[in-house]
Design a protein around this motif. Sequence first.
Motif, PDB file in Angstrom:
ATOM      1  N   ARG A 181       3.071  -7.848   0.824  1.00  0.00           N
ATOM      2  CA  ARG A 181       4.560  -7.347   0.444  1.00  0.00           C
ATOM      3  C   ARG A 181       4.963  -6.128   1.217  1.00  0.00           C
ATOM      4  NH1 ARG A 181       3.669  -9.601  -4.410  1.00  0.00           N
ATOM      5  NH2 ARG A 181       3.376  -7.645  -5.415  1.00  0.00           N
ATOM      6  N   LEU A 182       3.963  -4.909   0.945  1.00  0.00           N
ATOM      7  CA  LEU A 182       4.174  -3.752   1.597  1.00  0.00           C
ATOM      8  C   LEU A 182       4.216  -3.917   3.010  1.00  0.00           C
ATOM      9  CD1 LEU A 182       1.963  -1.449  -0.877  1.00  0.00           C
ATOM     10  CD2 LEU A 182       4.555  -1.305  -0.868  1.00  0.00           C
ATOM     11  N   SER A 183       3.189  -4.571   3.473  1.00  0.00           N
ATOM     12  CA  SER A 183       3.237  -4.416   5.059  1.00  0.00           C
ATOM     13  C   SER A 183       4.477  -5.240   5.640  1.00  0.00           C
ATOM     14  CB  SER A 183       2.077  -5.431   5.586  1.00  0.00           C
ATOM     15  OG  SER A 183       1.966  -5.332   6.785  1.00  0.00           O
ATOM     16  N   SER A 184       4.996  -6.202   4.890  1.00  0.00           N
ATOM     17  CA  SER A 184       5.979  -6.869   5.599  1.00  0.00           C
ATOM     18  C   SER A 184       7.287  -6.141   5.159  1.00  0.00           C
ATOM     19  CB  SER A 184       6.410  -8.121   4.514  1.00  0.00           C
ATOM     20  OG  SER A 184       6.503  -8.129   3.065  1.00  0.00           O
ATOM     21  N   ASP A 185       7.311  -5.060   4.355  1.00  0.00           N
ATOM     22  CA  ASP A 185       8.604  -4.204   4.088  1.00  0.00           C
ATOM     23  C   ASP A 185       8.838  -3.476   5.401  1.00  0.00           C
ATOM     24  OD1 ASP A 185       9.174  -5.060   1.587  1.00  0.00           O
ATOM     25  OD2 ASP A 185       7.747  -3.487   0.643  1.00  0.00           O
ATOM     26  N   PHE A 186       7.561  -3.253   6.101  1.00  0.00           N
ATOM     27  CA  PHE A 186       8.024  -2.477   7.249  1.00  0.00           C
ATOM     28  C   PHE A 186       8.686  -3.221   8.457  1.00  0.00           C
ATOM     29  CE2 PHE A 186       5.174   0.411   5.129  1.00  0.00           C
ATOM     30  CZ  PHE A 186       5.271   1.702   5.601  1.00  0.00           C
ATOM     31  N   GLY A 187       8.724  -4.741   8.315  1.00  0.00           N
ATOM     32  CA  GLY A 187       9.184  -5.484   9.233  1.00  0.00           C
ATOM     33  C   GLY A 187       8.374  -5.420  10.551  1.00  0.00           C
ATOM     34  N   PRO A 188       8.923  -5.336  11.730  1.00  0.00           N
ATOM     35  CA  PRO A 188       8.217  -5.618  12.848  1.00  0.00           C
ATOM     36  C   PRO A 188       7.400  -4.332  13.222  1.00  0.00           C
ATOM     37  CG  PRO A 188      10.641  -5.224  13.338  1.00  0.00           C
ATOM     38  CD  PRO A 188      10.658  -5.229  11.907  1.00  0.00           C
ATOM     39  N   GLN A 221      -5.051  -5.763   7.041  1.00  0.00           N
ATOM     40  CA  GLN A 221      -3.834  -6.512   6.542  1.00  0.00           C
ATOM     41  C   GLN A 221      -2.582  -5.525   6.701  1.00  0.00           C
ATOM     42  OE1 GLN A 221      -3.151  -9.769   6.141  1.00  0.00           O
ATOM     43  NE2 GLN A 221      -1.021  -9.348   5.499  1.00  0.00           N
ATOM     44  N   PHE A 222      -2.718  -4.369   6.309  1.00  0.00           N
ATOM     45  CA  PHE A 222      -1.643  -3.375   6.187  1.00  0.00           C
ATOM     46  C   PHE A 222      -1.421  -2.566   7.524  1.00  0.00           C
ATOM     47  CE2 PHE A 222       0.175   0.617   5.194  1.00  0.00           C
ATOM     48  CZ  PHE A 222       1.337   0.124   4.005  1.00  0.00           C
ATOM     49  N   PHE A 223      -2.537  -2.410   8.259  1.00  0.00           N
ATOM     50  CA  PHE A 223      -2.261  -1.205   9.122  1.00  0.00           C
ATOM     51  C   PHE A 223      -2.495  -2.165  10.602  1.00  0.00           C
ATOM     52  CE2 PHE A 223      -3.401   1.739   6.258  1.00  0.00           C
ATOM     53  CZ  PHE A 223      -2.442   2.696   6.394  1.00  0.00           C
ATOM     54  N   GLU A 224      -1.965  -2.041  11.567  1.00  0.00           N
ATOM     55  CA  GLU A 224      -2.468  -2.309  13.048  1.00  0.00           C
ATOM     56  C   GLU A 224      -3.066  -1.397  13.691  1.00  0.00           C
ATOM     57  OE1 GLU A 224      -0.084  -2.708  17.407  1.00  0.00           O
ATOM     58  OE2 GLU A 224       0.902  -3.019  15.738  1.00  0.00           O
ATOM     59  N   ILE A 225      -4.528  -1.620  13.666  1.00  0.00           N
ATOM     60  CA  ILE A 225      -5.680  -0.815  14.223  1.00  0.00           C
ATOM     61  C   ILE A 225      -5.352  -0.422  15.563  1.00  0.00           C
ATOM     62  CG2 ILE A 225      -7.715  -0.042  14.149  1.00  0.00           C
ATOM     63  CD1 ILE A 225      -6.564  -0.108  11.354  1.00  0.00           C
TER      64      ILE A 225
END
Length: 465
Positions: free
Chosen positions: A33-40, A61-65
């Motif tokens: 959910r936290l990741s999706s809150d950042f949108g694109p 899952q949260f970060f784009e490495i």
Amino acid sequence: MHEYGDLIRIQDRQQAAEDPHPDSGPIFEAVQRLSSDFGPNKPRATFFPGSVLSHSRLVRQFFEITKSGNPDAILLTDLDRFESFDNHRAEYSLVPVINISGSPTHLADADLVPDDPQSWRDAAAIIRRFRTRREMLPATFRTAATPAIRMLAYLFVSGKDLTPVRVPQSRYFFAYQGFQNTRATITLAEALADAGMLRRSFVDRHSACPNCQSHRLVVREECPACRSANLSQAAFLHHFSCAHIGPESDFRQGSALICPKCLKQLRHYGKDYDRPGDALVCRKCAGTTTEPAVGFQCQDCDAHIDGDLIKTVDIHAYSLTDHFLSRLSGKSSAGVRPASGSINRLPPKLREQIGRFVGKTGSSRRGFVAKLDYASRHDIARTKGDDAFQALRQMFKDRLQGLLADTAHVHSSTDGDYVYFHSLTPEEFKDSSEQILAECDSVLSVPLRPKFEITWVGSGEETGG
């Protein structure tokens, strides 16, 4: 770059069977959910050190490495391998450091604990804050070309003060949040404070070794004669007939008390002897004292320092001054940096005071403002402490206001001390300025060596002193 991504994917497959954070459950859903809150605009992150280690899939899952580009965060993975952290930090000075090593560190802006949902929320909030405030920075500060600009810009985007935290492993016994080299950080922060960009706030006072500057000192009671710390407390007896005073152990022979000086037996307390009290006996030189000396032993260079020779160091926190905070946020002059001589460069309360005076008198002649600079400030704060400087500064300002009387008003703010001359022109003031400053400085126990710099003229002229 492809090779780096392939390594991550291979590692994911190897960990899938044993990963303690499966692709389901409350933690995974919260992170998703936290990741999706950042949108694109999913947060981009780079690992430090750069090697691929065993990290939870929740992190990916949260970060784009990424290994290049403009990351939103640095993920600190190994506290034992950050020798070049300052160089890495310099390259990415405007993004937060998120610690995922599992061990707390003052270098990070946040500690990320995979099993703690609040930890993920805190990390997300910090990344958003850095992003938002980074966009507010003028272009000059986004490039962060020098250590001074990097420090000022970092304090702004982090939204935090430069604060000392206790670090027992450091020779100074403290360090500054987000910075690795404590001595270099202090030197830079002091220079920025002297320049009026940062404001000092007293935090603590440490004793420091004059030999190696370490703050890791053991304070102890010592024998005044030989400086040994090997002291023991002993009850003393006073033999009336021969006036001998000594430790009870010197008198004790079995169950009897025999004076070691005259060899007479002490039989009756109050008639033959009394007990004047306890004292300290040195086991090294046999000296006795009721007033032991104080000494310090450095734990880094093993130097011994007598208590009366030890020096003290004031520890400060630093925050952006009101004026510089406005400059960094782009709020002064509708987002444009004020030109030299603009009234917008003055502290807000001083501008209000000028406005009230003009409104009250109806005068079109609005005078001028001069800023005070104290050349001895740094030396006094370093040798006598900031409290001593502030006391001298207050005495100077009181004396100056008394001499200027109704022709001017002395104004103090977080940026420094200003004088609003509402009834004089710079030309009229120029002839008497040195005499006024010298007279105010002469009454102080330590000279401040003040000087004026004219920062604003009511007519809009630009001038300097």
